[in-house]
Design a protein around this motif. Structure first.
Motif, PDB file in Angstrom:
ATOM      1  N   PHE A  47      39.883   4.286   9.601  1.00  0.00           N
ATOM      2  CA  PHE A  47      39.397   3.791  10.875  1.00  0.00           C
ATOM      3  C   PHE A  47      40.296   4.461  11.903  1.00  0.00           C
ATOM      4  CE2 PHE A  47      37.732  -0.790  11.974  1.00  0.00           C
ATOM      5  CZ  PHE A  47      36.630  -0.233  12.584  1.00  0.00           C
ATOM      6  N   HIS A  49      41.265   3.791  15.902  1.00  0.00           N
ATOM      7  CA  HIS A  49      41.142   3.136  17.200  1.00  0.00           C
ATOM      8  C   HIS A  49      41.894   3.991  18.218  1.00  0.00           C
ATOM      9  CE1 HIS A  49      39.538  -0.297  15.077  1.00  0.00           C
ATOM     10  NE2 HIS A  49      39.398  -0.987  16.200  1.00  0.00           N
ATOM     11  N   GLU A  59      45.221  -4.155  23.639  1.00  0.00           N
ATOM     12  CA  GLU A  59      44.369  -4.228  22.462  1.00  0.00           C
ATOM     13  C   GLU A  59      42.912  -4.386  22.876  1.00  0.00           C
ATOM     14  OE1 GLU A  59      44.585  -4.300  18.834  1.00  0.00           O
ATOM     15  OE2 GLU A  59      46.304  -3.105  19.385  1.00  0.00           O
ATOM     16  N   TRP A  60      42.692  -5.156  23.945  1.00  0.00           N
ATOM     17  CA  TRP A  60      41.355  -5.339  24.483  1.00  0.00           C
ATOM     18  C   TRP A  60      41.388  -4.962  25.962  1.00  0.00           C
ATOM     19  CZ3 TRP A  60      38.994 -10.705  22.701  1.00  0.00           C
ATOM     20  CH2 TRP A  60      38.665 -10.625  21.336  1.00  0.00           C
ATOM     21  N   HIS A  98      35.046   1.205  22.476  1.00  0.00           N
ATOM     22  CA  HIS A  98      35.580  -0.126  22.153  1.00  0.00           C
ATOM     23  C   HIS A  98      35.102  -1.107  23.230  1.00  0.00           C
ATOM     24  CE1 HIS A  98      38.788  -3.064  20.861  1.00  0.00           C
ATOM     25  NE2 HIS A  98      38.301  -2.662  19.706  1.00  0.00           N
ATOM     26  N   HIS A  99      35.659  -2.335  23.209  1.00  0.00           N
ATOM     27  CA  HIS A  99      35.141  -3.378  24.112  1.00  0.00           C
ATOM     28  C   HIS A  99      35.272  -3.016  25.603  1.00  0.00           C
ATOM     29  CE1 HIS A  99      35.160  -5.397  20.358  1.00  0.00           C
ATOM     30  NE2 HIS A  99      36.320  -6.015  20.448  1.00  0.00           N
ATOM     31  N   TYR A 144      32.078   3.617  15.191  1.00  0.00           N
ATOM     32  CA  TYR A 144      32.175   2.227  15.643  1.00  0.00           C
ATOM     33  C   TYR A 144      31.694   2.259  17.085  1.00  0.00           C
ATOM     34  CZ  TYR A 144      34.888  -1.778  17.643  1.00  0.00           C
ATOM     35  OH  TYR A 144      35.310  -2.903  18.301  1.00  0.00           O
ATOM     36  N   TRP A 182      29.378   1.004  12.567  1.00  0.00           N
ATOM     37  CA  TRP A 182      30.146  -0.242  12.589  1.00  0.00           C
ATOM     38  C   TRP A 182      29.765  -1.116  13.784  1.00  0.00           C
ATOM     39  CZ3 TRP A 182      34.377  -3.668  13.047  1.00  0.00           C
ATOM     40  CH2 TRP A 182      35.058  -3.959  11.860  1.00  0.00           C
ATOM     41  N   ASP A 184      30.728  -4.368  15.568  1.00  0.00           N
ATOM     42  CA  ASP A 184      31.712  -5.428  15.742  1.00  0.00           C
ATOM     43  C   ASP A 184      30.973  -6.665  16.264  1.00  0.00           C
ATOM     44  OD1 ASP A 184      33.880  -6.986  16.763  1.00  0.00           O
ATOM     45  OD2 ASP A 184      35.072  -5.146  16.729  1.00  0.00           O
ATOM     46  N   ALA A 186      32.206  -9.115  17.922  1.00  0.00           N
ATOM     47  CA  ALA A 186      32.804  -9.721  19.126  1.00  0.00           C
ATOM     48  C   ALA A 186      31.803  -9.712  20.288  1.00  0.00           C
ATOM     49  CB  ALA A 186      34.070  -8.972  19.510  1.00  0.00           C
ATOM     50  N   GLU A 230      41.428  -9.707   8.667  1.00  0.00           N
ATOM     51  CA  GLU A 230      41.793  -8.353   9.097  1.00  0.00           C
ATOM     52  C   GLU A 230      43.108  -7.951   8.435  1.00  0.00           C
ATOM     53  OE1 GLU A 230      41.478  -8.411  13.394  1.00  0.00           O
ATOM     54  OE2 GLU A 230      39.324  -8.006  13.258  1.00  0.00           O
ATOM     55  N   ASP A 275      38.961  -4.217   6.179  1.00  0.00           N
ATOM     56  CA  ASP A 275      39.524  -3.468   7.312  1.00  0.00           C
ATOM     57  C   ASP A 275      40.905  -4.018   7.654  1.00  0.00           C
ATOM     58  OD1 ASP A 275      38.210  -5.836   8.215  1.00  0.00           O
ATOM     59  OD2 ASP A 275      38.212  -5.084  10.274  1.00  0.00           O
ATOM     60  N   TRP A 282      45.594  -2.691  16.425  1.00  0.00           N
ATOM     61  CA  TRP A 282      44.546  -1.715  16.090  1.00  0.00           C
ATOM     62  C   TRP A 282      44.764  -0.416  16.869  1.00  0.00           C
ATOM     63  CZ3 TRP A 282      41.618  -2.386  11.978  1.00  0.00           C
ATOM     64  CH2 TRP A 282      41.389  -3.679  11.517  1.00  0.00           C
TER      65      TRP A 282
END
Ligand code: FUL
Length: 473
Positions: A47, A49, A59-60, A98-99, A144, A182, A184, A186, A230, A275, A282
């Motif tokens: 993976f 990130h 992270e987010w 990502h998010h 992802y 992938w 996610d 969330a 996780e 994962d 991540w």
């Protein structure tokens, strides 16, 4: 040329033509499709990130980070792919989005992408670079694509489902073929404070239409499920089966314990994927440079994922240079070496095996790779060595193409007339690795104590691995 009857019979035996009682049975219950079977054999893949979070130390990300935050100084996807290959990984899945919504490729459907950054004067494309590097290094490539998007102005409206579908089509067309996609689960608020009602039904039918050979991951599949944690650890009991009726992705998913173990009588073949990140986070954070998991810890995770019939999806986050950090690379090489050394020499190779087959007939043969063993439930499979050997690892395999059958088994370790330790466990699946304190063994008796239907084994192996690598609980 004429053959005498005995020569002809000897020829048939040499060809390995199965005795009548050795015919493979019919498949039982849900079985993996072709893509899933190929996926099971990958065992270990990466993976990655990478994105604005790498540079903002989050992270987010919130989605309001300026595009210029993304500015790797020496990005080299070939370095990632080379190290992945050397570590024995079979592929790489990249967080293309990502998010925070930032797209690592110049997407037509977003204004928050590498194109809007100063990196390479807005001409860069990480997804392209990595997909090409994977191809050049003989690795599979996967994507992802976070459904949750904290940047997109349409997030939280029905229009966003169109955006997501178009974006999936875009990445599949530009960067496919993909081995895995992938999703996610969330789902938080977007820029307008609203959550999205994801149209997963449409996402799924789109994927089937545009990439029918790509295995699709989410909490509940359709092809691969989340393992429920996780930490990279599959259940000691691990069924490749899952019931999904009445469940949905994200908050509506089954309990994490169910995802971890699967459903013994589940209606769908949806195996678990483990994962886990090589670091606590991540994404890359410099302060975690000394918290990289060691080769030994990674080996332990291998035993608890691949060794429980699952697959290991290990996250390796590139740093702000856009390179895999030296510490991660060193741990990965140690991990590879441990795997190579541990499983290099199968001490059961060429050993004599005997068991009672399905029709009560005694079957005797020499253990060879890729051979099927069809023992009767409850009766011992005896593997006899030429001379006593120290072993501390047994690897068992089921021929999962015909379904997952074994529910419980035990192994008696014997040395001459002394018989000893019993190693017992539940499911086998594609591969089960059992470790125990090193023991002198001249033969073993494997008993399938409980199976849904006649067991079909495709491997019984033994090893002596470095004592420090024996599974820790
Ligand atoms: C989670 C995400 O929220 C994390 O950031 C990470 O991407 C992990 C693999 O999945 O749901």
């Amino acid at each position: 040329m004429k053959y005498t009857l005995p020569v002809f019979i000897a020829f048939l035996i040499a060809c390995g033509s199965p005795a009548p009682e050795e015919k493979l049975p019919e498949a039982f219950g849900p079985t993996p499709n072709e893509q899933q079977l190929a996926w099971h054999d990958l065992e270990f893949y990466w993976f990655i990130h990478f994105g604005p979070n790498t540079f903002t130390n989050k992270e987010w990300g919130h989605g309001d980070e300026p595009a210029d935050a993304f500015n790797p100084t020496a990005l080299d996807c070939h370095q990632w792919a080379r190290i992945a290959k050397q570590s024995g990984a079979k592929g790489i899945i990249l967080t293309a989005k990502h998010h925070d919504g930032f797209c690592l490729w110049p997407s037509e459907y977003s204004q928050h992408t590498v194109r809007e950054s100063k990196w390479k004067d807005g001409k860069g494309d990480v997804v392209k670079e990595l997909s090409e590097a994977c191809k050049a290094n003989g690795l599979l490539f996967g994507i992802y694509l976070s459904p949750w998007d904290r940047n997109h102005p349409e997030y939280g409206t029905p229009g966003y489902n169109d955006v997501y579908v178009n974006t999936m089509k875009e990445v599949v067309n530009k960067y496919g073929p993909l081995f895995e996609f992938w999703w996610d689960g969330a789902n938080g608020e977007g820029p307008n404070g609203k959550k999205q009602e994801y149209d997963f039904g449409r996402f799924e039918s789109t994927m089937r239409e545009i990439a029918p050979r790509t295995v699709v991951f989410s909490d509940i599949g359709p092809d691969i499920r989340w393992v429920g944690n996780e930490r990279g650890i599959a259940g000691a009991t691990n069924w490749n089966l899952l019931d999904t009726a009445g469940f949905s992705r994200g908050h509506g998913a089954p309990a994490t314990d169910t995802l971890n173990k699967g459903n013994v009588n589940g209606k769908n073949w949806i195996p678990a994927e483990c994962d886990v990140s090589i670091r606590p986070g991540w994404f890359y954070h410099a302060e975690e440079d000394d918290k990289v998991k060691s080769g030994e810890t990674l080996f332990d995770l291998y035993l608890k994922s691949v060794g429980r019939g699952s697959a290991l999806l290990l996250n390796i986050p590139p740093d702000r240079r856009g390179l895999i950090h030296e510490n991660d690379s060193a741990a990965l090489m140690a991990f590879k070496q441990y795997r190579d050394e541990s499983f290099d020499s199968n001490l059961f190779s060429g050993a004599k095996v005997s068991y009672t087959g399905s029709k009560g007939a005694v079957v005797e043969k020499v253990l060879e790779p890729g051979q099927f063993l069809l023992p009767e439930t409850g009766k011992p499979v005896t593997v006899a060595l030429r001379e006593s050997q120290k072993i501390n690892t047994i690897v068992l395999k089921e021929h999962i193409a015909l379904g997952q059958r074994v529910a419980r088994f035990s192994v008696v370790l014997k040395n001459g007339d002394e018989s000893s330790t019993v190693v017992a466990a539940t499911t086998i699946g594609r591969k089960r690795i059992l470790t125990f304190p090193a023991t002198d063994v001249s033969s073993i008796e494997l008993i399938i104590d409980e199976a849904k239907v006649a067991p079909v084994l495709s491997g019984v192996e033994a090893y002596l691995i470095d004592e420090k690598l024996v599974e820790k609980n």
